[in-house]
Write a protein that holds these residues in place. Sequence first.
Motif, PDB file in Angstrom:
ATOM      1  N   VAL A 131      49.349  36.855  47.708  1.00  0.00           N
ATOM      2  CA  VAL A 131      47.172  36.851  48.263  1.00  0.00           C
ATOM      3  C   VAL A 131      46.377  36.003  47.314  1.00  0.00           C
ATOM      4  O   VAL A 131      45.760  35.188  48.068  1.00  0.00           O
ATOM      5  N   LEU A 132      46.824  34.944  46.656  1.00  0.00           N
ATOM      6  CA  LEU A 132      45.738  34.379  46.115  1.00  0.00           C
ATOM      7  C   LEU A 132      46.297  32.769  46.857  1.00  0.00           C
ATOM      8  O   LEU A 132      45.148  32.331  46.723  1.00  0.00           O
ATOM      9  N   ALA A 133      47.682  32.766  46.899  1.00  0.00           N
ATOM     10  CA  ALA A 133      47.448  31.747  48.554  1.00  0.00           C
ATOM     11  C   ALA A 133      46.627  31.860  49.444  1.00  0.00           C
ATOM     12  O   ALA A 133      46.531  31.088  50.029  1.00  0.00           O
ATOM     13  N   ILE A 134      46.548  33.474  50.499  1.00  0.00           N
ATOM     14  CA  ILE A 134      46.141  33.176  51.349  1.00  0.00           C
ATOM     15  C   ILE A 134      44.408  32.946  50.883  1.00  0.00           C
ATOM     16  O   ILE A 134      43.860  32.574  51.490  1.00  0.00           O
ATOM     17  N   VAL A 135      43.790  33.755  49.975  1.00  0.00           N
ATOM     18  CA  VAL A 135      42.638  33.394  49.441  1.00  0.00           C
ATOM     19  C   VAL A 135      42.577  31.896  49.196  1.00  0.00           C
ATOM     20  O   VAL A 135      40.874  31.549  49.780  1.00  0.00           O
ATOM     21  N   ARG A 136      42.928  31.310  48.978  1.00  0.00           N
ATOM     22  CA  ARG A 136      42.312  29.839  48.803  1.00  0.00           C
ATOM     23  C   ARG A 136      42.431  28.727  50.228  1.00  0.00           C
ATOM     24  O   ARG A 136      41.939  28.593  50.450  1.00  0.00           O
ATOM     25  N   ALA A 137      44.344  29.669  51.050  1.00  0.00           N
ATOM     26  CA  ALA A 137      43.510  29.409  52.801  1.00  0.00           C
ATOM     27  C   ALA A 137      42.019  29.148  53.179  1.00  0.00           C
ATOM     28  O   ALA A 137      42.269  28.724  53.989  1.00  0.00           O
ATOM     29  N   LEU A 138      41.968  30.838  52.999  1.00  0.00           N
ATOM     30  CA  LEU A 138      40.907  31.379  53.786  1.00  0.00           C
ATOM     31  C   LEU A 138      39.461  30.234  53.343  1.00  0.00           C
ATOM     32  O   LEU A 138      38.310  30.566  53.347  1.00  0.00           O
ATOM     33  N   ALA A 154      40.796  43.642  46.365  1.00  0.00           N
ATOM     34  CA  ALA A 154      40.947  43.110  44.836  1.00  0.00           C
ATOM     35  C   ALA A 154      41.497  43.846  44.021  1.00  0.00           C
ATOM     36  O   ALA A 154      40.522  44.448  43.614  1.00  0.00           O
ATOM     37  N   THR A 155      42.925  43.621  43.383  1.00  0.00           N
ATOM     38  CA  THR A 155      43.154  43.781  41.423  1.00  0.00           C
ATOM     39  C   THR A 155      41.763  43.002  41.062  1.00  0.00           C
ATOM     40  O   THR A 155      41.756  42.295  40.932  1.00  0.00           O
ATOM     41  N   ALA A 156      42.077  43.830  39.529  1.00  0.00           N
ATOM     42  CA  ALA A 156      41.414  43.097  38.456  1.00  0.00           C
ATOM     43  C   ALA A 156      42.012  41.069  38.110  1.00  0.00           C
ATOM     44  O   ALA A 156      41.178  40.398  37.774  1.00  0.00           O
ATOM     45  N   SER A 157      43.354  41.539  37.971  1.00  0.00           N
ATOM     46  CA  SER A 157      44.337  39.894  37.788  1.00  0.00           C
ATOM     47  C   SER A 157      44.010  39.651  38.389  1.00  0.00           C
ATOM     48  O   SER A 157      43.850  37.999  38.463  1.00  0.00           O
ATOM     49  N   LEU A 158      43.688  39.797  40.583  1.00  0.00           N
ATOM     50  CA  LEU A 158      43.599  38.795  41.148  1.00  0.00           C
ATOM     51  C   LEU A 158      42.449  38.097  41.281  1.00  0.00           C
ATOM     52  O   LEU A 158      42.078  37.218  41.347  1.00  0.00           O
ATOM     53  N   ALA A 187      33.823  42.896  40.180  1.00  0.00           N
ATOM     54  CA  ALA A 187      34.480  41.741  39.719  1.00  0.00           C
ATOM     55  C   ALA A 187      33.520  40.432  39.169  1.00  0.00           C
ATOM     56  O   ALA A 187      34.249  39.787  38.938  1.00  0.00           O
ATOM     57  N   VAL A 188      32.174  40.369  38.710  1.00  0.00           N
ATOM     58  CA  VAL A 188      31.398  39.286  38.259  1.00  0.00           C
ATOM     59  C   VAL A 188      31.854  39.775  36.726  1.00  0.00           C
ATOM     60  O   VAL A 188      31.810  39.250  36.039  1.00  0.00           O
ATOM     61  N   ALA A 189      32.043  41.187  36.456  1.00  0.00           N
ATOM     62  CA  ALA A 189      32.298  41.389  34.545  1.00  0.00           C
ATOM     63  C   ALA A 189      33.267  41.202  34.394  1.00  0.00           C
ATOM     64  O   ALA A 189      33.850  40.899  33.102  1.00  0.00           O
ATOM     65  N   LEU A 190      34.422  40.992  35.125  1.00  0.00           N
ATOM     66  CA  LEU A 190      35.733  40.371  35.071  1.00  0.00           C
ATOM     67  C   LEU A 190      35.495  38.619  34.187  1.00  0.00           C
ATOM     68  O   LEU A 190      36.306  38.585  33.496  1.00  0.00           O
ATOM     69  N   LEU A 191      34.908  38.237  34.722  1.00  0.00           N
ATOM     70  CA  LEU A 191      34.422  37.245  34.637  1.00  0.00           C
ATOM     71  C   LEU A 191      33.925  36.336  33.071  1.00  0.00           C
ATOM     72  O   LEU A 191      33.393  37.517  32.025  1.00  0.00           O
ATOM     73  N   PRO A 192      34.604  35.311  32.570  1.00  0.00           N
ATOM     74  CA  PRO A 192      34.883  34.567  31.103  1.00  0.00           C
ATOM     75  C   PRO A 192      33.076  34.736  31.074  1.00  0.00           C
ATOM     76  O   PRO A 192      32.638  33.868  32.541  1.00  0.00           O
TER      77      PRO A 192
END
Length: 323
Positions: A131-138, A154-158, A187-192
């Motif tokens: 999934v992460l590789a697909i996101v990067r490709a997109l 998207a999950t929290a880890s993703l 999603a924003v809340a998960l960011l450092p």
Amino acid sequence: MGEDLATRAELVKLARALGASADEVAFAAALPHTAIRRLRERAVGVLYDEHRSAFRRVAAITRLLPTAVNVRITLRAFPPLLAARVAGEMPPERAAELANRMPVDYLAEACLHLDPRRATALVQLVRPDSVLAIVRALVDRGEFITLGRLLDSATASLVRDVAATVPTDALLRIGFYAESDEQLTHAVALLPPARMRAIVRDALSGPPELRAAGLRLVGRLTDDELRGRLAEYATESTDETLISILQTAIDTGAVRELLVAVAAMGEPAQRRVLALSALAEPRTLGHLVRGVERHNLWLRMAPTITLMDPDLRRRFAEAANLG
């Protein structure tokens, strides 16, 4: 003033859903953005339900063959569009089993055509590294509309993995097209904090469309404390930069987003904004007053108004009376 940012985003998404140009969906600009969204969702439902029975029959055939054979047939005989339509009619576990054996580029193209009503269950079963590789490709392809739609899956880890590896300008553009305010806030809340600061900094220093994306992001947050934190990061910038974002808000129809961001700030940050020289300009002040009135923000803005110096408060009141 023209269309606001929410309307602009919905028009782009409607055009994508219909395979149309911006001019061909311009008729919908007069509608509220919520109505454009409903129109888009109904259109998507009609488009994906058409010929659904045929795709179900193909999906049923895959149950009779080993996974490796299904993968080989799919890659040789099915373009990504058809594969995505068939995947939408398969049990998510089965579709994910096939997806985990397919090339990233093929899956990235298929994501553009995946039925959004069935995406979540499938995406969450595909291997996280895929999934992460697909996101990067997109991201590399500039497919921010698709990524905004997939954010709901998207999950929290993703989200953490994407935030750590994807450029900040891409994160802002994804947020511009995100479907759910609640999921975007999560999603924003998960960011450092360092990543949040970088996003704010890059939005402020970027071109107008990136500044607009930053305003829309802050305006969509459902957590006022989180909105205030991001808004206060902006006040660490120069007066020139803050005036630039103020002008962008006026030019792009994002005055509401700007006002709710200022209202969520702490008092020191609000005083910093209120001291900007641009507020001495009648045109600028008029836009802000009309924004407060248009979006019924008087109660929310009242504490900020009390912090104005007497002269600014007087001119603000005069602009309100003239309006």
